[in-house]
Scaffold this active site. Sequence first.
Site, mmCIF file in Angstrom:
data_model
loop_
_atom_site.group_PDB
_atom_site.id
_atom_site.type_symbol
_atom_site.label_atom_id
_atom_site.label_comp_id
_atom_site.label_asym_id
_atom_site.label_seq_id
_atom_site.Cartn_x
_atom_site.Cartn_y
_atom_site.Cartn_z
ATOM 1 N N PRO A 69 52.148 75.467 -31.373
ATOM 2 C CA PRO A 69 51.771 76.548 -32.288
ATOM 3 C C PRO A 69 52.580 76.557 -33.582
ATOM 4 C CG PRO A 69 52.149 77.378 -30.052
ATOM 5 C CD PRO A 69 52.663 75.972 -30.091
ATOM 6 N N GLU A 70 52.113 77.401 -34.484
ATOM 7 C CA GLU A 70 52.847 77.675 -35.720
ATOM 8 C C GLU A 70 54.247 78.178 -35.384
ATOM 9 O OE1 GLU A 70 52.374 80.510 -39.720
ATOM 10 O OE2 GLU A 70 51.034 80.815 -38.003
#
Length: 360
Positions: A69-70
């Site tokens: 993920p970010e």
Amino acid sequence: MALVPSGSGSAPVIAEVEMNGGADPSAATVRATVVQASTVFYDTPATLDKAERLIAEAAGYGSQLVVFPEAFVGGYPRGSTFGFGISISITNPKDKGKGEFQKYYAAAIDVPGPEVTRLAAMAGKYKVFLVMGVIEREGYTLYCSVLFFDPLGRYLGKHRKLMPTALERIIWGFGDGSTIPVYDTPLGKIGALICWENKMPLLRTALYGKGIEIYCAPTADSRPVWQASMTHIAMEGGCFVLSANQFCRRKDYPPPSEYAFAGLGEEPSPDTVVCPGGSVIISPSGEVLAGPNYDGEALITADLDMGEIVRAKFDFDVVGHYARPEVLGLVVDDQPHRPVFFTSAAEKAPAAKSDGAAKP
């Protein structure tokens, strides 16, 4: 497809690399995994340990590509206003917010740096292409970035988020056109945009123009409407879309005495879900291959039939037969833009290139 619950620096080789060796990507099947898991906030070594466990688990299921993920390394500061929740007056020193930023800055990583070297070693150890969301530190500015690694244990390069959203602009700098890479790999052409960058049509078009086939979309957006954006991009670009988000509870962040959690009214209980995930893998035809998952930390895995890209492009090739360049076009400034430029450095650059040292 499978949905598997989880148990849990060197310089770039070259800005954009071709490793395909003339292979026909349309004849391949790629097993890809998006990781849905939380950062160990303010503890980067522990976050890297967790990342390695997740990469090992994904590789054990035969995954060739693993997308995180970010801001997985460094953390997404969900709930924090860094002292700007009430007023943005610069006459208020907002010492507490500055202290929060100091801790957040300490959890970020240098690129290149020792954490990048360790991530490269993980990719090499488990023989995977790795796409990792990080908070990058350069000088005293932070950037939300994605790093790319290959199965040979090489750091390929990065994408810096071009446009942070809302309060992100208080803590993150802005990327430029020099870090919008697409890497031609044996799996296919891989690139990434981060969170709401994916809603920028011209930025997406820049990736389409580079022939992206496996479009990675690390994000912090868990709203159901995000799924509509991901489906649209898959169909618009004729590419596979892999969106990875964190699944977080309040207890995954520091306690209230150390971390003020705003935006939910009163302080949430430790088990309150503050980011429910929604990680997903979507085909070029818009079919959901795996996910979206809103149940907890998970490894979301699917087999990508790369031949589907050709079949999708038969109907719609946004930068090919469905383009009208005599009417509409896009020019991308892909040069780095720095606030300070020294002419002596520019004069030395041609000499450095002529001695062959810059060859990959």
